[in-house]
Design an enzyme around this catalytic site. Structure first.
Site, PDB file in Angstrom:
ATOM      1  CG  ASP A 291      -2.126   0.843   1.059  1.00  0.00           C
ATOM      2  OD1 ASP A 291      -3.122   0.626   1.748  1.00  0.00           O
ATOM      3  OD2 ASP A 291      -2.080   1.755   0.200  1.00  0.00           O
TER       4      ASP A 291
HETATM    5  C1  GLC Z   1      -4.200   4.232   0.067  1.00  0.00           C
HETATM    6  C2  GLC Z   1      -5.147   3.132   0.242  1.00  0.00           C
HETATM    7  C3  GLC Z   1      -5.201   2.196  -0.928  1.00  0.00           C
HETATM    8  C4  GLC Z   1      -4.983   2.971  -2.216  1.00  0.00           C
HETATM    9  C5  GLC Z   1      -3.596   3.559  -2.184  1.00  0.00           C
HETATM   10  C6  GLC Z   1      -3.297   4.390  -3.436  1.00  0.00           C
HETATM   11  O1  GLC Z   1      -3.724   4.780   1.206  1.00  0.00           O
HETATM   12  O2  GLC Z   1      -5.046   2.388   1.463  1.00  0.00           O
HETATM   13  O3  GLC Z   1      -6.471   1.534  -0.908  1.00  0.00           O
HETATM   14  O4  GLC Z   1      -5.141   2.104  -3.332  1.00  0.00           O
HETATM   15  O5  GLC Z   1      -3.399   4.370  -1.049  1.00  0.00           O
HETATM   16  O6  GLC Z   1      -4.074   5.543  -3.448  1.00  0.00           O
END
Ligand code: GLC
Length: 742
Positions: A291
């Site tokens: 993430d």
């Molecule tokens: C975030 C989220 C994830 C998302 C990623 C990119 O913090 O937890 O679901 O796809 O960042 O934006």
């Protein structure tokens, strides 16, 4: 001519190494050959995203240092959304020497999230805001969810996005989790089946999909550092089960590891999850990404099987580079991860060198969004057949969200949409006459309340204080209208959990007072009150559920919410949604309540309820909810006949049934099949902990049946649905088949 010769010479030069051997080409030659030809710097660049100078980091976990790595003078990196598709969440590094293109990744579960406008360009890049995860799961219809995934995938494809960062399928362990609007259910089979359907839809466009957040990411509080302490059985049978189903049934291109820790190891460094289970047991053949700005050491993450670190920081780059150079990270593990990434990238549009036109069919996709929204709405109450409403009726619409309707959540799951249809607009579009006095008063109230607030954006939406309804207003409205529609709205968003506060889990004092005033006025006039719950999850209902004549849970149903609400209220679409989560009488009835958002110490959550999450827990404690998992009403009735259960040699079951619409309105029925625990388990065989009283093993939805129409349904149930994970033997153990249709 001169240019042509120079170009030809350049092409020859780039395709021949200094030793004269022909360089392998990505997408043409075997991935292993491409990896072998890459320099160490190219490999490390490939596994760390490009966005290395963007300085934003979530709050650290307790005791962890505030992270400050960011732009490093003289070291290149792209700032946020500077890649090929503006506003996309992240990009990978290109390696032109070997024909490796930059790959674009964009959110999210309710639609593609990219910037709708670009500096210096007339063109717009709006995307369709579809119903959010909980609304899709409430359809209990994998065909509908597949259609939504397919539509979102077309927009990704047309806009040049290679990998969609969706679906999100974490278990709704607590109703207060801030991202439940993006998730599917408290039940892993429903969650995994919806995710698999979504992935099949997205990937039918040649665009990659990403299962997230793997795993046990069931809260937003301290999400970057919270440690979920969970038994192996609960892990396997509840928190990983949906991911397992989705991996086995839809072959997703990617998996995104979660922010949190599981039993002391942060997900991106968790080899047990990322390599032993995901690849070793489930044969996952895509790639794993972190993430965004997840905690953890780049080299440890690489070794654990987290192939790509997104969106990328120079700290991670240095950690990997230095570890390879000092021998603490075997370069073979880096090569393994690079190969995983390249094999996946080769399947993407950019990997195949495909062009795109920035012209998706947004009109067709809006229709798909509207249909899915209506299919997911759940009719919770309809006494005296208050609904459906006949066209031409005069409607007194109360509630801010009737006029500034909640259609999606905030955070990465938001969508830059071209419009939204508010509920008052949807009602008007369906020839229901919305009271003009109330409409003017509410629109004025909302405009004034938001006048000084900043412009809504992806991460925050201003919600006006609820307008107060006076007795006189209610009495006048009751005189002039045939029915009242009373909307309760709740916004939802990433990075924070909901609270047990008035105006969130509970009605606010104003909402409660308004409901009483409206109910008194309309009851005295013998006119019905219909409550709409415009929210991404559930809330306390015990306190007021008895008051209205009808209750419809609309969810955050995308940009077409207003039209879909009208479709259901008028009966154009008969409600067929079913609850994907339990609505408890009291918050403390939820099995997780005493361990959310942490146990005794902040930062640690003991999943003491173990496998008894949601209805499993309510059954075990024999607690009656207000509305149970799987509940939902229709405008018609159904009869069931010819039920047969056919066992197969491998333990699989085929279930057949005929369903007839025995009412006077069209409608679709959801067949829910549960397996009941043995009354007196043969404890000699079941050394495992107690089994859930019932657990969902299959479900199916009919098409819309006309009155009198019958549909035969055949449901094939794989053998492993009749099993539990025995953590003593570390294997799945079968249990007796004892199917019960609800
Ligand atoms: C975030 C989220 C994830 C998302 C990623 C990119 O913090 O937890 O679901 O796809 O960042 O934006």
């Amino acid at each position: 001519m001169r240019t042509l010769i120079i170009t030809l010479l350049f092409l020859c030069a780039t395709s021949i190494t200094t030793l004269g051997a022909k360089l392998p080409r990505f997408g043409v030659d075997p991935v292993e050959d491409v990896v072998a030809a890459m320099t160490l710097e190219e490999k490390v660049n490939l596994v760390v995203g490009t966005m290395r100078d963007y300085i934003y980091f979530p709050d650290p976990a307790p005791g962890m240092p505030m992270r400050t790595e960011g732009f490093v003078e003289g070291r290149p990196g792209t700032a946020f959304s500077e890649g090929r598709v503006k506003g996309a969440a992240g990009d990978s590094y290109a390696v032109p020497r070997l024909g490796i293109p930059a790959i674009v990744m964009a959110d999210g579960p309710a639609g593609v999230r990219i910037d709708a406008t670009r500096q210096g360009q007339e063109a717009t890049f709006f995307c369709t805001a579809f119903p959010t995860g909980s609304a899709l799961a409430a359809t209990w219809d994998t065909a509908v969810v597949d259609s939504v995934g397919k539509a979102i995938g077309t927009e990704a494809r047309h806009y040049g996005v290679d990998i969609l960062l969706a679906p999100a399928l974490n278990i709704m362990r607590s109703p207060l989790c801030g991202r439940n609007f993006e998730y599917y259910s408290e039940d892993p089979l429903l969650a995994g089946s919806m995710a698999a359907a979504y992935v099949r839809g997205v990937q039918s466009n040649g665009v990659g999909a990403t299962l997230k957040h793997y795993a046990v990411n069931n809260q937003e509080t301290m999400r970057n550092g919270v440690d979920a302490v969970v038994s192996d059985r609960a892990l396997r049978d509840i928190y990983l089960r949906g991911f397992e189903i989705a991996v086995r049934e839809s072959f997703p291109m990617a998996v995104m590891s979660a922010y949190n820790s599981i039993n002391g190891t942060v997900a991106p460094e968790n080899k047990y999850l990322l390599t032993d289970i995901l690849r070793g047991e489930w044969d996952f053949d895509g790639f794993v990404m972190t993430d965004w700005w997840a905690e953890g050491n780049g080299a440890v993450q690489t070794a654990a099987g987290n192939d790509m670190l997104m969106p990328g920081t120079w700290r991670q780059y240095d950690e990997i580079m230095n570890a390879v150079k000092d021998g603490t990270l075997d370069v073979k593990l880096l090569d393994r991860n690079v190969a995983n990434i390249l094999r996946a990238f080769a399947q993407t549009p950019a990997g195949k060198g495909l062009s795109y036109d920035n012209a998706p069919d947004l009109t067709a996709n809006a229709r798909t969004a509207r249909n899915a929204a209506a299919q997911g709405m759940v009719l919770l109450k309809n006494q005296n057949n208050t609904l459906p409403l006949a066209p031409g009726k005069n409607i007194a619409l109360f509630g801010n969200s009737g006029y500034d309707t909640m259609v999606g959540g905030t955070g990465s799951g938001n969508v830059n949409r071209a419009y939204k249809v508010n509920i008052h607009e949807g009602l008007a579009n369906a020839d229901l006459n919305v009271d003009t006095n109330l409409k003017a008063a509410y629109l004025d109230h909302i405009r004034l309340a938001k006048a000084d607030s900043k412009q809504d954006d992806v991460w925050s939406i201003t919600v006006a204080d609820e307008k107060i309804i006076t007795t006189d207003e209610a009495l006048r409205a009751a005189r002039d209208n045939d029915a009242a529609v009373f909307v309760i709205g709740r916004m939802a968003g990433e990075s924070a959990d909901r609270t047990l506060a008035e105006g969130d889990w509970f009605l606010s004092p104003t909402e409660r007072a308004n409901l009483d005033v409206v109910m008194t006025a309309f009851n005295n006039a013998s006119k019905p009150v219909i409550v709409l719950m415009n929210m991404g999850g559930v809330m306390d209902m015990d306190d007021w559920n008895h008051i209205p004549d009808a209750i419809l849970l609309t969810w955050l149903a995308g940009q077409e919410t207003g039209n879909a609400v009208a479709d259901v209220l008028t009966g154009k679409t008969s409600p067929s949604g079913r609850l994907p989560m339990t609505i408890a009488r009291r918050y403390n009835d939820y099995p997780s309540a005493s361990n959310f958002p942490h146990s005794t110490n902040p930062g640690t959550v003991y999943y003491d309820e173990d496998i008894f999450v949601g209805y499993r827990g309510f059954d075990k404690a024999d607690i009656q909810p207000v509305y149970p998992f799987g509940y939902g009403l229709s405008y018609t009735t159904f009869d069931y006949a010819g039920e047969t259960i056919t066992p197969h040699r491998d333990g699989a079951i085929t279930y057949d049934i005929d369903i007839t619409n025995t009412g006077t309105a069209p409608g679709a029925e959801v067949v829910q099949l549960y397996n009941l625990a043995p009354e007196n388990p043969d404890t000699s065989r079941f050394t495992a902990p107690v089994l859930p009283a019932k657990q969902l093993v299959a479900f199916a939805k009919t098409r819309v049946l006309q009155p009198g129409e019958t549909q035969h349904l055949t449901v094939n149930i794989p053998a492993d649905r009749f099993s539990y994970y025995n953590q003593a033997t570390k294997s799945r153990q079968t249990i007796p088949v004892n199917i019960f249709r609800k």
